[in-house]
Design a protein around this motif. Structure first.
Motif, PDB file in Angstrom:
ATOM      1  N   ALA A   8      -5.519 -11.338   7.518  1.00 27.85           N
ATOM      2  CA  ALA A   8      -5.364 -11.187   6.136  1.00 27.85           C
ATOM      3  C   ALA A   8      -5.294 -12.169   5.135  1.00 27.85           C
ATOM      4  O   ALA A   8      -5.619 -12.561   4.051  1.00 27.85           O
ATOM      5  CB  ALA A   8      -4.218 -10.132   6.162  1.00 27.85           C
ATOM      6  N   LEU A   9      -4.379 -13.074   5.684  1.00 29.35           N
ATOM      7  CA  LEU A   9      -4.120 -14.419   4.891  1.00 29.35           C
ATOM      8  C   LEU A   9      -5.666 -15.380   4.974  1.00 29.35           C
ATOM      9  O   LEU A   9      -5.835 -15.739   3.789  1.00 29.35           O
ATOM     10  CB  LEU A   9      -3.136 -15.194   5.638  1.00 29.35           C
ATOM     11  CG  LEU A   9      -2.874 -16.712   5.230  1.00 29.35           C
ATOM     12  CD1 LEU A   9      -2.538 -16.484   3.646  1.00 29.35           C
ATOM     13  CD2 LEU A   9      -1.729 -17.503   5.937  1.00 29.35           C
ATOM     14  N   ALA A  10      -6.053 -15.237   6.234  1.00 26.24           N
ATOM     15  CA  ALA A  10      -7.145 -16.108   6.089  1.00 26.24           C
ATOM     16  C   ALA A  10      -8.464 -15.477   5.102  1.00 26.24           C
ATOM     17  O   ALA A  10      -9.176 -16.319   4.305  1.00 26.24           O
ATOM     18  CB  ALA A  10      -7.943 -16.105   7.466  1.00 26.24           C
ATOM     19  N   ARG A  11      -8.673 -14.373   5.085  1.00 23.10           N
ATOM     20  CA  ARG A  11      -9.447 -13.658   4.068  1.00 23.10           C
ATOM     21  C   ARG A  11      -8.842 -13.351   2.794  1.00 23.10           C
ATOM     22  O   ARG A  11      -9.411 -12.902   1.822  1.00 23.10           O
ATOM     23  CB  ARG A  11     -10.102 -12.209   4.503  1.00 23.10           C
ATOM     24  CG  ARG A  11     -10.702 -12.473   6.079  1.00 23.10           C
ATOM     25  CD  ARG A  11     -11.114 -10.918   6.561  1.00 23.10           C
ATOM     26  NE  ARG A  11     -11.889 -11.359   7.757  1.00 23.10           N
ATOM     27  CZ  ARG A  11     -12.360 -10.181   8.655  1.00 23.10           C
ATOM     28  NH1 ARG A  11     -12.419  -8.939   8.042  1.00 23.10           N
ATOM     29  NH2 ARG A  11     -13.044 -10.471   9.496  1.00 23.10           N
ATOM     30  N   SER A  12      -7.547 -13.898   2.540  1.00 25.63           N
ATOM     31  CA  SER A  12      -6.838 -13.596   1.246  1.00 25.63           C
ATOM     32  C   SER A  12      -6.850 -12.396   0.733  1.00 25.63           C
ATOM     33  O   SER A  12      -7.266 -12.064  -0.467  1.00 25.63           O
ATOM     34  CB  SER A  12      -7.669 -14.604   0.218  1.00 25.63           C
ATOM     35  OG  SER A  12      -6.719 -14.757  -1.072  1.00 25.63           O
ATOM     36  N   LEU A  13      -6.514 -11.216   1.593  1.00 25.56           N
ATOM     37  CA  LEU A  13      -6.665  -9.938   1.166  1.00 25.56           C
ATOM     38  C   LEU A  13      -5.474  -9.414   0.247  1.00 25.56           C
ATOM     39  O   LEU A  13      -4.345 -10.069   0.658  1.00 25.56           O
ATOM     40  CB  LEU A  13      -6.745  -8.843   2.494  1.00 25.56           C
ATOM     41  CG  LEU A  13      -7.908  -9.020   3.465  1.00 25.56           C
ATOM     42  CD1 LEU A  13      -7.531  -8.181   4.470  1.00 25.56           C
ATOM     43  CD2 LEU A  13      -9.028  -8.808   2.543  1.00 25.56           C
ATOM     44  N   ASN A  14      -5.618  -8.960  -0.874  1.00 24.63           N
ATOM     45  CA  ASN A  14      -4.613  -8.618  -1.907  1.00 24.63           C
ATOM     46  C   ASN A  14      -3.590  -7.532  -1.415  1.00 24.63           C
ATOM     47  O   ASN A  14      -2.440  -7.406  -1.525  1.00 24.63           O
ATOM     48  CB  ASN A  14      -5.175  -8.386  -3.263  1.00 24.63           C
ATOM     49  CG  ASN A  14      -5.829  -9.562  -3.808  1.00 24.63           C
ATOM     50  OD1 ASN A  14      -5.672 -10.878  -3.416  1.00 24.63           O
ATOM     51  ND2 ASN A  14      -6.876  -9.108  -4.557  1.00 24.63           N
ATOM     52  N   ILE A  15      -4.116  -6.299  -0.916  1.00 24.68           N
ATOM     53  CA  ILE A  15      -3.287  -5.422  -0.571  1.00 24.68           C
ATOM     54  C   ILE A  15      -2.334  -5.428   0.742  1.00 24.68           C
ATOM     55  O   ILE A  15      -1.023  -5.254   0.452  1.00 24.68           O
ATOM     56  CB  ILE A  15      -4.175  -4.287  -0.240  1.00 24.68           C
ATOM     57  CG1 ILE A  15      -4.873  -3.616  -1.242  1.00 24.68           C
ATOM     58  CG2 ILE A  15      -3.307  -2.803   0.332  1.00 24.68           C
ATOM     59  CD1 ILE A  15      -6.097  -2.381  -1.100  1.00 24.68           C
ATOM     60  N   PRO A  16      -2.578  -6.225   1.583  1.00 22.15           N
ATOM     61  CA  PRO A  16      -1.701  -6.726   2.699  1.00 22.15           C
ATOM     62  C   PRO A  16      -0.790  -7.551   2.021  1.00 22.15           C
ATOM     63  O   PRO A  16       0.530  -7.457   2.213  1.00 22.15           O
ATOM     64  CB  PRO A  16      -2.465  -7.385   3.727  1.00 22.15           C
ATOM     65  CG  PRO A  16      -3.715  -6.356   3.635  1.00 22.15           C
ATOM     66  CD  PRO A  16      -4.019  -6.334   2.207  1.00 22.15           C
ATOM     67  N   SER A  17      -1.005  -8.483   1.005  1.00 22.45           N
ATOM     68  CA  SER A  17      -0.149  -9.442   0.524  1.00 22.45           C
ATOM     69  C   SER A  17       0.607  -8.787  -0.386  1.00 22.45           C
ATOM     70  O   SER A  17       2.124  -9.052  -0.200  1.00 22.45           O
ATOM     71  CB  SER A  17      -0.914 -10.407  -0.329  1.00 22.45           C
ATOM     72  OG  SER A  17      -1.625 -11.010   0.448  1.00 22.45           O
ATOM     73  N   VAL A  18       0.448  -7.546  -1.092  1.00 21.73           N
ATOM     74  CA  VAL A  18       1.406  -7.039  -2.112  1.00 21.73           C
ATOM     75  C   VAL A  18       2.445  -6.096  -1.244  1.00 21.73           C
ATOM     76  O   VAL A  18       3.693  -5.940  -1.430  1.00 21.73           O
ATOM     77  CB  VAL A  18       0.608  -5.898  -2.873  1.00 21.73           C
ATOM     78  CG1 VAL A  18       1.462  -5.129  -3.764  1.00 21.73           C
ATOM     79  CG2 VAL A  18       0.033  -6.941  -3.820  1.00 21.73           C
ATOM     80  N   ARG A  19       1.943  -5.529  -0.017  1.00 26.60           N
ATOM     81  CA  ARG A  19       2.756  -4.629   0.839  1.00 26.60           C
ATOM     82  C   ARG A  19       3.767  -5.625   1.330  1.00 26.60           C
ATOM     83  O   ARG A  19       5.014  -4.918   1.556  1.00 26.60           O
ATOM     84  CB  ARG A  19       1.675  -3.948   1.802  1.00 26.60           C
ATOM     85  CG  ARG A  19       0.974  -2.791   1.098  1.00 26.60           C
ATOM     86  CD  ARG A  19       0.291  -2.089   2.123  1.00 26.60           C
ATOM     87  NE  ARG A  19       0.794  -1.243   2.939  1.00 26.60           N
ATOM     88  CZ  ARG A  19       0.873  -0.069   2.848  1.00 26.60           C
ATOM     89  NH1 ARG A  19       0.256   0.649   1.916  1.00 26.60           N
ATOM     90  NH2 ARG A  19       1.607   0.801   3.647  1.00 26.60           N
ATOM     91  N   LEU A  20       3.400  -6.601   1.917  1.00 26.79           N
ATOM     92  CA  LEU A  20       4.258  -7.544   2.580  1.00 26.79           C
ATOM     93  C   LEU A  20       5.435  -7.994   1.629  1.00 26.79           C
ATOM     94  O   LEU A  20       6.479  -8.109   2.033  1.00 26.79           O
ATOM     95  CB  LEU A  20       3.523  -8.566   3.355  1.00 26.79           C
ATOM     96  CG  LEU A  20       2.863  -8.402   4.418  1.00 26.79           C
ATOM     97  CD1 LEU A  20       1.851  -9.692   4.829  1.00 26.79           C
ATOM     98  CD2 LEU A  20       3.607  -7.923   5.527  1.00 26.79           C
ATOM     99  N   LEU A  21       4.999  -8.401   0.304  1.00 30.07           N
ATOM    100  CA  LEU A  21       5.924  -8.799  -0.586  1.00 30.07           C
ATOM    101  C   LEU A  21       6.887  -7.813  -0.745  1.00 30.07           C
ATOM    102  O   LEU A  21       8.165  -8.044  -0.893  1.00 30.07           O
ATOM    103  CB  LEU A  21       5.349  -9.278  -1.877  1.00 30.07           C
ATOM    104  CG  LEU A  21       6.018  -9.794  -3.083  1.00 30.07           C
ATOM    105  CD1 LEU A  21       7.158 -10.971  -2.672  1.00 30.07           C
ATOM    106  CD2 LEU A  21       5.475 -10.215  -4.193  1.00 30.07           C
ATOM    107  N   GLN A  22       6.477  -6.532  -0.985  1.00 28.21           N
ATOM    108  CA  GLN A  22       7.333  -5.328  -1.050  1.00 28.21           C
ATOM    109  C   GLN A  22       8.404  -5.243  -0.022  1.00 28.21           C
ATOM    110  O   GLN A  22       9.579  -4.969  -0.221  1.00 28.21           O
ATOM    111  CB  GLN A  22       6.543  -4.173  -1.563  1.00 28.21           C
ATOM    112  CG  GLN A  22       7.582  -2.892  -2.013  1.00 28.21           C
ATOM    113  CD  GLN A  22       6.856  -1.725  -1.872  1.00 28.21           C
ATOM    114  OE1 GLN A  22       6.084  -1.514  -0.748  1.00 28.21           O
ATOM    115  NE2 GLN A  22       7.211  -0.847  -2.790  1.00 28.21           N
ATOM    116  N   GLU A  23       7.924  -5.636   0.998  1.00 24.93           N
ATOM    117  CA  GLU A  23       8.685  -5.213   2.207  1.00 24.93           C
ATOM    118  C   GLU A  23       9.598  -6.374   2.468  1.00 24.93           C
ATOM    119  O   GLU A  23      10.840  -6.218   2.633  1.00 24.93           O
ATOM    120  CB  GLU A  23       7.847  -5.158   3.530  1.00 24.93           C
ATOM    121  CG  GLU A  23       8.470  -5.168   4.893  1.00 24.93           C
ATOM    122  CD  GLU A  23       7.532  -5.221   6.011  1.00 24.93           C
ATOM    123  OE1 GLU A  23       8.051  -5.800   7.096  1.00 24.93           O
ATOM    124  OE2 GLU A  23       6.514  -5.028   5.998  1.00 24.93           O
TER     125      GLU A  23
END
Length: 785
Positions: free
Chosen positions: A391-406
């Motif tokens: 997810a980081l390598a592909r710079s996906l936004n949704i996983p990043s937002v969900r991880l930040l919320q978590e």
């Protein structure tokens, strides 16, 4: 003797007082600083070569005083102006006498007879009439200068302040303006030319009065030959050299760095850490890309290169060679710009370091709406579930937002402070979850230094006995004279642990692997680089940052006025420059593995979570805190028939005939998207028809009714009223996901109502609950006139 002295003092007190006063006056007659003229700001490369200069405030090209005089020029100026320079006390009586006699005979001043020391005094007393009284003043001051300064220092004063015509003052500027080289690179002929120019700078000027200038130069060269300063071959070759025709422009290799330094060090000569060859080559790279970018009306870019080991800035390109209309003088490196995705690796490293994420742990990538905010991936594709590192390598936004919320928005915002990202200076509430997608601003200086600091932390940990440095998160060094110190060693990590940084770089390195759908034509598989791109909202800013064991490179591309452009993305616009810059740098080995800050554990090969008793297992290295992460919950034991086609239980099959095995099962919404991208994913088999199973939760639409035709009316404000969708579920606490024509429009829980404003026409409404149950309804929307 003593008695005689006392007697003299008693007999001649007035004479003694006069003598003392004269001595005091003589001592203080020479100003402490002979020259107070403003000087140009001059910056040099790490090996002392001129990078750029800014003209002095009085409009003169006057460099700060030189620290040495080139041998050739020193010989030329002494032979031309003052052959007995090293023998006289500041004035030459013989020369003065000859000049006096010759001037009397001519009835006018035709010969000066001044020594170099006297000429230094005259230059310092600018504007004074050349009278005999003034000559006497110069003579007295010259003798005082000889007592205060060495011959070498006097020669340096003359060399720095001699006039060379127009607004050119001093040898440093003259050598550049007339020959395009540094003073120590001047030939004998060039040195002789510059030696004779101050004698009559207004009369003899390069490009004018060439024959007169040539005669003076050749006369000096002949004298050098006669005095055996040069040999016959040198003399013969020197007189054949051409004279300069017109002034050269001074080098402007790092103009934006010059402006940055000029703010705090106006009028000084400073040696920087810049590598001249690298700076020149990157200037050319930026120019080449600018010619392409401007075809899409993208006019500005900046590049910064740092040495990871000592934080020295090796290259500083503040902008493209664009025009004034597109703000070519703006230094982009220090300008705050939207970060896009460029800080996503910091969140990834933070969660690894705190044991709240593992590199291969599956993270959700499904339609998401959090407090009214609905992030989207750049490619508009959902993967359902994807390993965190991918997810980081592909710079996906949704996983990043969900991880930040978590992880916690406030918590992450506070952790960013330690990196001293000066433009991220507002509260977490101000940024919201968009912080991880470009809701904040930073600048290229801070972004590049942050990744350099992480790389250095990892390097130092491996170089020491698994220790950190207390001053690891330091500012970049731009002055060659600035000390580089990382302070004391410590067992305590300053930012993230070496293991977490290493695994983050491993994930960033995977970006280098071609995925097939992106434009990776610039990819060089021979180089191992941890890199990340970023694109801000509206395609206004394109970022790329990369680190190796030795170098950190940051690139920004866009328009200084903030105008967005199609195809202005990190991958398409900034990354090609990044890799072209890395092609100019020596290749380096990949980072050493920090085994002392990593622990080998067993993880589930499917989910990436810590392995449970029923998971297929694989071994991997994780940070020490990663042992606190969750065990896999995605595998469950299921009972199957002999052919593994159906699920069964004891109501439909004898226990000794039932096969029990673990099955990888994702939640329904994750499963829905995951199986579209993972052909090996298998849904749970259905139950055999004769098995008795628990009742499946039921749901049905309240609004709309089957095949409903709905007319949307307007309110008092003239706007259409929303349609309220309602659903009944036998288990209201179940989460339900709503779709209109396969587009996710929201999710509900407990109270299953959702307001929408669909377009006119036919639509298909679909709901899916968390158990995988699906319901569809067709409807037609009309609006009132």
């Amino acid at each position: 003797m003593k008695q005689r002295l006392l007697t003299f003092v008693k007999k001649h007190p007035f004479k003694l007082s006069v003598i003392c006063l004269l001595l005091v006056a003589y001592y203080f007659c020479l100003p402490k600083h002979l020259f107070r003229d403003p000087t140009a700001t001059v910056i040099e490369s790490n090996d002392g070569k001129l990078l750029a200069a800014k003209i002095a405030d009085d409009g003169q090209w006057r460099f700060p005083e030189v620290d040495s005089v080139p041998f050739k020029f020193a010989q030329c100026i002494i032979q031309f102006e003052d052959a007995y320079f090293y023998q006289h006390p500041g004035f030459n009586p013989v020369s003065i006498a000859k000049s006096f006699i010759q001037n009397i005979k001519s009835g006018r001043v035709v010969r000066g007879g001044s020594t170099l020391t006297q000429q230094v005094i005259r230059l310092s007393r600018k504007g004074k009439n050349r009278t005999y009284f003034e000559k006497l003043n110069e003579l007295v001051l010259a003798t005082r200068l000889e007592l205060r300064a060495s011959k070498t220092d006097i020669l340096k004063l003359y060399t720095s302040h001699a006039p060379y015509g127009g607004n050119v003052v001093g040898l440093d500027v003259a050598s550049w303006r007339y020959f395009g080289v540094q003073p120590h690179q001047l030939s004998w002929a060039e040195s002789a030319t510059l030696a004779v120019l101050p004698n009559a700078p207004a009369l003899i000027y390069p490009g004018k009065n060439q024959e007169q200038l040539r005669r003076k130069r050749n006369h000096l060269l002949k004298k050098l030959f006669k005095e055996e300063v040069i040999d016959s071959l040198t003399y013969e070759l020197s007189v054949l050299e051409e004279l300069p025709e017109k002034p050269y422009a001074l080098p402007s290799i790092a103009p934006h760095l010059l402006h940055r330094i000029d703010k705090d060090y106006k009028g000084r000569r400073l040696r920087t850490t810049i590598d001249l060859d690298l700076q020149t080559q990157i200037n050319q790279v930026v120019k080449q890309h600018y010619e392409i970018l401007r075809q899409n009306e993208i006019h500005n870019a900046a590049v910064m290169v740092m040495d990871v080991s000592n934080r020295k800035v090796l290259a500083y390109i503040g902008n493209t060679p664009t025009d004034n209309l597109h703000e070519k003088d703006v230094d982009i490196i220090g300008a705050p710009r939207s970060t896009g995705s460029i800080i996503k690796p910091l969140l990834y490293a933070a969660m690894l370091d705190n044991g709240e994420l593992l590199p291969d742990a599956l993270v959700a990538d499904v339609p998401t709406k959090i407090a009214g905010y609905q992030p989207e991936n750049y490619n508009k594709v959902y993967y359902g579930a994807i390993p965190a590192k991918r997810a980081l390598a592909r710079s996906l936004n949704i996983p990043s937002v969900r991880l930040l919320q978590e992880y916690g928005l406030d918590r992450f915002r506070d952790e960013l402070k330690k990196f001293n990202l000066k433009d991220i200076n507002r509260s977490a509430d101000h940024y919201g979850l968009t912080l991880i997608l470009g809701g904040a601003e930073s600048n290229l200086w801070d972004v590049t230094k942050t990744y350099a600091n992480l790389a250095s932390t990892l390097n130092h940990y491996n170089q020491t006995s698994s220790e950190y440095y207390t001053n690891e998160l330091r500012e970049p060094v731009i002055m060659a004279s600035d000390p580089v110190s990382f302070s004391e060693r410590s067992q305590e990590k300053i930012s993230y642990g070496a293991g977490s940084i290493f695994l983050t770089f491993e994930a960033m390195k995977e970006v280098n692997r071609p995925e097939g759908e992106e434009a990776w034509e610039f990819f060089d598989s021979s180089k191992q680089i941890a890199w990340k791109t970023g694109t801000s909202f509206g395609n206004r800013d394109a970022w790329a940052v990369g680190v190796t064991k030795k170098y950190a490179v940051g690139v920004w591309v866009g328009n200084a006025d903030g105008e967005g452009r199609p195809d202005l993305t990190g991958v398409r616009s900034a990354a090609p420059i990044l890799f072209d810059v890395f092609d100019l740098l020596p290749n380096t080995q990949w980072f050493d593995t920090p085994f002392d800050d990593l622990t080998e554990v067993e993880v589930c090969s499917k989910s990436g979570y810590l392995a449970s008793g029923i998971c297929p297992k694989t071994k991997t290295l994780i940070p020490p805190n990663g042992q606190r992460f969750k065990a896999c919950t995605f595998h469950q034991l299921v009972h199957l028939d002999q052919q593994k086609q159906f699920r069964v239980n004891t109501s439909c099959m004898k226990p000794d005939k039932i096969l029990t095995q673990p099955w990888f099962v994702l939640p329904p919404l994750m499963s829905y998207y995951y199986k579209n991208n993972n052909a090996d994913y298998k849904d749970l088999p259905p139950y055999k028809s004769n098995c008795i199973i628990a009742t499946t939760p039921a749901m049905d639409f309240i609004i709309p009714k089957p095949n409903a035709e709905i007319i949307l009316t307007k309110g008092f404000d003239g706007k259409l009223n929303e349609l309220i969708l309602k659903l009944a579920h036998s288990r209201p606490e179940t989460t339900v996901f709503w779709y209109m024509d396969e587009t996710f429009i929201g999710q509900t829980k407990n109270f299953h109502e959702l307001a929408v404003l669909p377009d006119e026409g036919f639509h298909t409404l679909t709901v899916v609950d968390e158990f995988g149950n699906e319901l569809k309804q067709a409807l037609k929307i009309e609006t009132t006139l």
